[in-house]
Motif scaffolding. Sequence first.
Motif: not given
Length: 121
Positions: A15, A66, A84, A86
């Motif tokens: 995040g 993103r 964001s 991951r």
Amino acid sequence: QVHLVESGGGLVQPGGSLILSCAASGSIFSINAMGWYRQAPGKQRELVATITSPTSTNYADSVKGRFTISRDNAENTVYLQMNSLRPEDTAVYYCHAGVRTDWRATWLPYWGQGTQVTVSS
């Protein structure tokens, strides 16, 4: 000689965000496309994003929405804003540029040494 140097990698939590930068220097006459690729352990290198002009960008489906690629032509620098993040974004990220060293030269690909991005809790 043409050199590409990346910076901005590191360890972030899922995040989180990072900004990568890549500056090209050396015997540069002209640069057309610049971009970012990444390679995770055990996998092939894959395209992340490329940019020729502000209106000509391309993104891998996995990062659309993103990541944002941008470019400062005066500084021969390309950036990658990563939001964001991951765990599957974990990889070594490599800067790429298509460069001519003089007006008669062929466009040739150049690569940076890579910067590690690790996304983990």
